[in-house]
Structures are given as structure tokens and as C-alpha cells.
Enzyme design. Sequence first.
Site, short mmCIF file in Angstrom:
data_model
loop_
_atom_site.label_atom_id
_atom_site.label_comp_id
_atom_site.label_asym_id
_atom_site.label_seq_id
_atom_site.Cartn_x
_atom_site.Cartn_y
_atom_site.Cartn_z
N LYS A 1 -10.86 -4.72 10.02
CA LYS A 1 -10.66 -5.58 11.15
C LYS A 1 -10.65 -4.75 12.29
O LYS A 1 -10.77 -5.44 13.24
CB LYS A 1 -9.29 -6.11 10.83
N ILE B 1 -3.49 4.87 7.79
CA ILE B 1 -4.16 3.59 7.15
C ILE B 1 -4.67 2.62 8.15
O ILE B 1 -3.69 2.08 8.89
CB ILE B 1 -3.18 3.10 6.03
N ILE C 1 0.81 -1.38 0.15
CA ILE C 1 0.10 0.15 -0.02
C ILE C 1 0.84 1.18 0.04
O ILE C 1 0.59 2.18 -0.75
CB ILE C 1 -0.97 -0.17 1.21
N ASN D 1 -9.62 -5.93 2.41
CA ASN D 1 -8.56 -6.60 1.82
C ASN D 1 -8.24 -6.02 0.34
O ASN D 1 -9.09 -5.59 -0.46
CB ASN D 1 -8.85 -7.85 1.46
N THR E 1 -9.81 -21.27 3.84
CA THR E 1 -10.05 -21.50 5.14
C THR E 1 -11.63 -21.97 5.34
O THR E 1 -11.62 -23.09 6.50
CB THR E 1 -10.01 -20.11 6.13
N ILE F 1 9.40 2.75 13.31
CA ILE F 1 8.42 3.53 13.90
C ILE F 1 8.52 3.33 15.33
O ILE F 1 8.02 4.25 15.96
CB ILE F 1 7.14 3.38 12.98
N ARG G 1 -8.72 -19.51 10.71
CA ARG G 1 -7.55 -19.22 11.47
C ARG G 1 -7.71 -18.49 12.78
O ARG G 1 -8.98 -17.80 12.81
CB ARG G 1 -6.38 -18.79 10.69
N ALA H 1 1.39 4.34 6.84
CA ALA H 1 1.10 3.39 6.27
C ALA H 1 1.81 1.98 6.76
O ALA H 1 1.69 0.64 6.64
CB ALA H 1 1.11 3.09 4.71
N LYS I 1 -5.20 -1.77 15.62
CA LYS I 1 -5.73 -0.80 14.59
C LYS I 1 -6.80 0.00 15.34
O LYS I 1 -6.71 1.50 15.12
CB LYS I 1 -6.10 -1.37 13.35
#
Length: 606
Positions: free
Chosen positions: A406, A402, A289, A443, A468, A339, A535, A360, A418
Site C-alpha cells: 500500500k 516491514i 507478522i 495481504n 467491498t 514505539i 472503503r 514490525a 508506510k
Amino acid sequence: MGMHSRVVYFGIVDSLIVFFSVYVSTVVMFPSSDVFSLQLLILSSTLIVCHHVFASYNKLYKRAWEYAGVEEMVVIFKSITLSVVLATAVQFFISADVYLRVLASAWMIQLLFISASRFSWRWYRDKKVAGRSVKEGKRTLIIGAGSAGTMVARQMKNKSNCDLLPVAFIDDDPRKHQLHILSLPVVGGMDLLADTIEDMQIEKLIIAIPSLSKKELSMIKEKCLQTGVETQSVPMYEDLVMGKLTVTDMKEVKIDDLLGRHPVDLETAAMEGFISGRTVLVTGAGGSIGSEICRQLSQFSPSRVVLLGHGENSIYAIEMELKESFGDHVEYVTEIADIKDRERMFDIMHKYEPEVVIHAAAHKHVPLMEKNPDEAIRNNVWGTKNVAEAADAWGVATFVMISSDKAVNPTSVMGSTKRVAEMIVKDLDKQSATRFVAVRFGNVLGSRGSVIPRFVDQIKRGGPVTVTDPEMTRYFMTIPEASKLVLQAASLAQGGEIFVLDMGEPVKIVDLARNLIELSGFREDEIGITFTGVRPGEKLYEELLNVDEIQEEQVHPRIHVGVSPEVDVAEVMDRVEAALLQDAATIRTTLLEIANRGQTLTPAAL
């Protein structure tokens, strides 16, 4: 032939043609006249000068005549006609006697011979290509006998290193049926696809109708897939007319071609105003990204882009690519840094004092972060805090984080970190002159670690493709689409928003796997699909917005916006810091409790 030699050659040829056209016309029209008169010499000289003026203006000497077509014929016509008209006007002012019939005849002679001199160049090249030994390669059927299909066929014929042999066209336009284009027959419409493949022993299908709508293209692709023959499609038409397409660059048909929606329409003026002339710092600039964001923003002429990343190889690669593409008008500098190193972030921010920061950099792999929740916190939470507070300290105008879908009702460590990072950004916006915003999307097709590259590798190895769960559903967006929308959202930022990109309709992962198997020229029973189970940390269905996040008005047709409720970030960070001293299970539980508190977003005041 070099450019200078080409100009000299055609300049001499044209001068001779123009000069003799006047004298030949005079002899034909006035057999008894004096062809060596001063007036005719002046007329022919004037005509030569006028011709060179308009030929130069229309770049008549700088065209590649081996690819000449209708446009070049029009340019020749305009140049000759304007030069004759101007010469006529000059002659009128010099002398009352104007040889109109001579000039008209000279015009026709010039048009005939100058056109012949140019198109003979293409005839010679085509004859030379046709005279080569018979080319071998995969027998290829081109679907679409328009400009794109014709260009593809011509390049296949002319490229010595191309392993494709064009044998015919298919086109639904009945006016083209039974015609021959570049000596290849147009055998009929799509209804004859299966019969043509069998009769002509076709080994490859090329879809060359990029101007059709996404829905129409999808229908054609599905028909091609049903034949079991390997299928490819050409890039968008803009790439063709810009000369970017070569046969060896033919794009494999991928899943994003069958998602059934058009690319987003963007307000480039707003993005240009946001980026142009500014210093922009991108963290995670070597990632999927981050690197695409750098490519997209470089189109809007920033004065400088700071490429910050932890991996030296990826940063070096994107630096070299960007310098080659945009280095003439954009300055690129690199910083290899982590970072998590707070002091280093402050030093870099002070060194460059960027006006825009796009953050990002992050750990994004869900199962890996379930096993390493402490590292997820240090990178995604503390790393974001470091970069954001450094941006605040050195007066950055806009900070864009960014985020991820999720982060909505998170069930994973990655999503929880996040969400906490979004809280940090929102809280900083309240107390800082910097506009802090977050951009959340799902995604991304083709990004590192995503399903598409993994499926492609599994298919290349002969399968099986691993999914999955048969009900696993995700939103998808292409990397350029996501990157453009990030910049669009950032240009609309007022401060404090969480922008949510509209990803279209969700898609079942198992359907993507089946389509990709077919698009690769295989059947599902050849490759196989196995289900491995959900998962750790994964949801069956991702969410982009909570029910009460949705508002009637949007800031952009593909961008929703909301503002999270008040959260005591100091308390949140104390709990996160305390959790780091615990075991992995406790860290995970604490993160989920923090992240799922106060999830509701309220509509932003726009």
C-alpha cells in the site's frame, strides 16, 4: 509399561530366546551330542552378549511395538544377523570347531521368536481396540489409500475422542481397488466419488494425499467441493512422518490451499548465518507478522530474542509459546513499550544492544487510519523514526522495516505513512554504519483484521459474507511464507534497499469468499455474498512494483529489489510535523502529496 520396565522385559525375553535357540538347534542337529558342554555354554553366552550389543545399538528395546511395521522388522533382522555373525567370528578364534549348522538354525529360531514376541504386542493392542464397542461418528470417506491415508484411518479407529468413523478409501491406483486396508475397502477411483458418497451415506471427506503437487490437490479438492460434503485435508507429509498429526488436528481446507502455487524455497544457510548466535529485537512481536517472524528466526538459534510490544497479553502469549518450543537454546526477554516513546526506545536499545532489529510494529488498518491520520503518523512515521534512530545510535548491524504494498502510489493514510517510513529508513542508511532496509509485501492470509478470519466468522454466523466490490483484487501470502521471506531478504541486505516480495498472481476477493463458503460445506445461495462498496482509502487493485521498478535480475526467485530516489527527508519531516497541527482532511492531503512524490524506484546496484 514404563521405559525401564520395557527394556528389562524385552532384555530377559531375548536372552531366554537366544539361550534356548542354541540348545534346541544342537539337539535337532546333533541328537547324540552333549548339550551341557562348556563349548555350548560359551557359545550361547557369547551369542547373548552379541545380541544385546546390537539390540542396544539399533534401539531394539526402545521401540513402540504397538506401531511396529516393516522398518522394525528390518531392525530385528539386522540385529540378529549381526549378532550371529559376530558370535561366529568369536567362536572361530576361541576354537577351531565352529557349529555353523547350529548357528544357522539358532539364527532362524531367534528371528522367528523374537519377531513373534514383538509383533504379538501390536496384535494384542489391535485386538484390544477391535474388541471395544462399535464406535459411532460421522461416516468418513478417506481419499488416498497411501501411507498418509492409512495413518489417518488408524488414528480415527484408535482415538476414543474422535467423532469420525472411517468407512472406506478412494484411490486412483487400480492396483489397490477391491483391496482392504485396516479392514476398510478401497472402493475405486475418484470417478466413483459421488456414487460412493450416496451408497455409503458419507458425511465427511478427508483428503489424505499431501505428497501431490498443488495443482493436482486443487483438482481433487474442487471435485470434493462439488459434492457438497464437508471436506478436510491433512497437513503436509512432513507433519505426518514427524508424528505431529492427530485426527483432532486435521486442517480445515482454507483458501491458501487453492491459490495454486508452491511454498517458497529458501536459502536456510544464509538465514542461519544472519541470525545464529545473535541478539535480535522484534518490535510488534505480539502481532500476526511479528510473532511468526519470532517463530521462524528462533529455528536459526539466535542467542537472545527481545520481544517488544505494546499489548501485554499478546507479548505474554508469544513468550510462553516460544519458551516452550525453543527455550532450551534461546533466551527470550520481553519489553512492554510504545514505539512512540522515543526515550524508551533508546533505553531498550542500549540495554540489549541487539545486532538485528526487525521493526514490525505498525498501525495497518486502512479505514481506521483514514479516520485517525494523526495517530497513523505518530505510530507509523515517528515510531519508525524512534526505533531506527535508536538502532543507529547503539550500533545495530541490520535494521529491517516491514512495509506494505500500500506504500506504492498510496491512496490511503496507512500507505502514505508506510511510504514516509521507507524514506526515513533509506535516508538513515546513507549516514549510518547500520544497514537499513525495508521489506514490502501485500495481504497476509489469516493475519488479524484480514479478510479470511472475517469471512470465517461471517460464515459461522450464517452469513452473508461482505465484500467491498466485485472487482476488488489483492495479492496474498501465508503468514509463515511472508515471515520467512522477510528473514531471507534481511540476510541479503547490503543497505538502502526496498525489498519487494513476489506474491504470485493476484486474486479477486469475491472468488476467495465463494471458495471459502464451499470449503466450509455450504452453498453460496445458503450464505450469500453482499457488496458494501469500496472503503475510504482503498484501491481496487494493489501494486507491488511500479513498471520501472521491475528489473531482469532478482536477488532471490521471489524477491525483487530497488532503491528509492533521493528525497529531502528533513523537509518531509517538517511538512509531516506541520500537518499534525491541522485537521484530519489536511493531514491526509499532505501525506498523500508527500508519499506520491518520487515514487519511482531505480534498480539497485547488486
